[in-house]
Motif scaffolding. Structure first.
Motif, short mmCIF file in Angstrom:
data_model
loop_
_atom_site.label_atom_id
_atom_site.label_comp_id
_atom_site.label_asym_id
_atom_site.label_seq_id
_atom_site.Cartn_x
_atom_site.Cartn_y
_atom_site.Cartn_z
N VAL A 1 17.37 28.38 30.65
CA VAL A 1 18.65 27.69 30.77
C VAL A 1 19.54 28.49 31.71
N ILE A 2 20.00 27.83 32.75
CA ILE A 2 20.82 28.48 33.77
C ILE A 2 22.22 27.89 33.73
N GLY A 3 23.21 28.71 33.36
CA GLY A 3 24.60 28.28 33.44
C GLY A 3 25.02 28.25 34.90
N TYR A 4 25.54 27.12 35.34
CA TYR A 4 25.76 26.93 36.78
C TYR A 4 27.19 26.48 37.04
N PRO A 5 27.95 27.21 37.89
CA PRO A 5 29.31 26.78 38.24
C PRO A 5 29.27 25.56 39.15
N TYR A 6 30.00 24.53 38.79
CA TYR A 6 29.82 23.27 39.49
C TYR A 6 31.11 22.46 39.47
N ASN A 7 31.48 21.95 40.61
CA ASN A 7 32.60 21.01 40.72
C ASN A 7 32.00 19.62 40.75
N GLU B 1 29.81 18.28 48.29
CA GLU B 1 29.21 19.51 48.81
C GLU B 1 28.58 20.32 47.69
N ASP B 2 29.25 20.42 46.55
CA ASP B 2 28.69 21.15 45.41
C ASP B 2 27.42 20.49 44.90
N THR B 3 27.39 19.16 44.93
CA THR B 3 26.19 18.44 44.49
C THR B 3 25.00 18.75 45.38
N LEU B 4 25.21 18.74 46.68
CA LEU B 4 24.13 19.04 47.61
C LEU B 4 23.68 20.50 47.48
N ALA B 5 24.65 21.40 47.27
CA ALA B 5 24.30 22.81 47.10
C ALA B 5 23.50 23.02 45.82
N LEU B 6 23.86 22.31 44.76
CA LEU B 6 23.11 22.40 43.50
C LEU B 6 21.67 21.94 43.69
N ILE B 7 21.49 20.82 44.36
CA ILE B 7 20.13 20.31 44.59
C ILE B 7 19.32 21.27 45.45
N ASP B 8 19.95 21.82 46.47
CA ASP B 8 19.26 22.81 47.32
C ASP B 8 18.82 24.01 46.49
N ASP B 9 19.69 24.48 45.62
CA ASP B 9 19.37 25.63 44.77
C ASP B 9 18.17 25.31 43.88
N VAL B 10 18.18 24.13 43.27
CA VAL B 10 17.09 23.72 42.38
C VAL B 10 15.77 23.65 43.14
N ALA C 1 24.69 11.50 41.71
CA ALA C 1 23.32 11.62 41.19
C ALA C 1 22.43 10.52 41.76
N LEU C 2 22.94 9.30 41.76
CA LEU C 2 22.18 8.18 42.30
C LEU C 2 21.91 8.35 43.79
N LYS C 3 22.89 8.87 44.52
CA LYS C 3 22.77 8.98 45.97
C LYS C 3 21.82 10.10 46.40
N TYR C 4 21.86 11.24 45.70
CA TYR C 4 21.16 12.42 46.20
C TYR C 4 19.97 12.89 45.36
N ALA C 5 19.95 12.60 44.07
CA ALA C 5 18.85 13.11 43.24
C ALA C 5 17.49 12.49 43.56
N PRO C 6 17.40 11.19 43.88
CA PRO C 6 16.07 10.60 44.09
C PRO C 6 15.24 11.29 45.17
N ALA C 7 15.84 11.70 46.28
CA ALA C 7 15.07 12.38 47.33
C ALA C 7 14.49 13.69 46.81
#
Length: 308
Positions: free
Chosen positions: A81-87, A92-101, A145-151
């Protein structure tokens, strides 16, 4: 490689496991500082997820303590379990989160958007800024989530990682889960801004079915009714309460709950989380665009009007 009963590793670790386990799954839970979000993190860990990003609602929250990560890891040592700072309202934060994952794990399988903002309790207290804030918090994270998670969910790997509960991912698949309120389906719950924004969150799910057609990614909604999230009208100020995800269960007396709710009580965060675990797993493999109402039967008997 073929295991018992002629089942290959790829089939065994597919999203359609007969036991509903999430071995190998990498999950994101936004709003993990809220009671329901915390419960969802624990539920996905119980299902055997390999990693869960437990995201704060804003970067200023104490994300290291998000979702009681230490206690969950103690109970489920094979889940990280990773606690993650997120706006949650930042593209931009959403894309950064996905890149990190993807850089860390090479896959993404489940995205649970569990965010909410009640806002003012009446229309007379509501201004344009309150309305914008309600939409930003209740619907925008689901849209991202709908826009960026599927890729990201389309990424596959035939290799089994070296981390606990690892598994290969040989076909694109994923599950997006939007946790919102029964205010998404009828009026009279809290105030107009909350109701309008909750409808928008459900609209993301309904429009998402066509958007995701052919991707192997599913999207579903949980609409929750009266959930006891530990807030009390007497112990917290109106401004603090307005930042909550759901109206406090204490806005209805016990007698009113017995009269208007089929199960005669408010729900608990873990009861919402169990439905999220179902939607994340292969148990719900033929479900997309669905709205699962978790309200103890109140909406069927008579839509609850929360007094303000």
């Amino acid at each position: 490689m073929t295991g018992q009963n002629g089942v290959t590793d790829s089939e065994h670790f597919s999203p359609y496991r007969a036991d509903g386990k999430l071995y190998g799954f990498v999950c994101i839970v936004t709003g993990a500082t809220q009671p329901v979000g915390k419960a969802i993190v624990a539920e996905l860990a119980a299902h055997g997820a390999a990693c869960i990003y437990a995201c704060s609602s804003s970067p200023n929250e104490a994300h290291a303590q998000v979702a009681d990560a230490d206690s969950i890891t103690t109970q489920y040592p094979n889940t990280k379990v990773i606690g993650y700072p997120y706006n949650m309202t930042s593209e931009e934060d959403t894309l950064a989160l996905i890149d990190d994952v993807l850089n860390s794990w090479g896959r993404l399988d489940v995205w649970t958007s569990s965010t909410g903002l009640l806002g003012p309790r009446s229309i007379t207290q509501t201004g344009p800024k309150d309305l914008y804030a309600a939409f930003d918090t209740n619907a925008l994270p689901a849209f991202f989530a709908l826009k960026y998670a599927p890729a990201a969910m389309a990424k596959t790997s035939t290799q089994k990682g070296s981390y606990p509960n690892a598994a290969p991912k040989t076909t694109p698949y994923g599950s997006i889960i939007v946790v919102t309120s029964v205010a998404a389906t009828y009026g009279g719950c809290w105030a107009p801004a909350f109701t309008m924004a909750s409808h928008a969150a459900l609209g993301v799910v309904r429009s998402g079915v066509l958007v995701l057609k052919g991707t192997g990614v599913r999207i579903n909604a949980i609409t929750a009714g009266q959930i006891d999230v530990g807030l009390d009208l007497e112990d917290c100020g109106g401004e603090y309460m307005a930042r909550g995800q759901f109206p406090p269960a204490s806005v209805q007396a016990g007698e009113a709950q017995k009269r208007t709710i089929g199960l005669e009580r408010a729900g608990r965060p873990e009861e919402v989380a169990r439905v999220a675990g179902f939607l994340a797993s292969g148990f719900s493999s033929y479900m997309t665009g669905a709205e699962l109402r978790v309200d103890g039967g109140a909406g069927v008997m008579n839509p609850v009007t929360v007094p303000v």
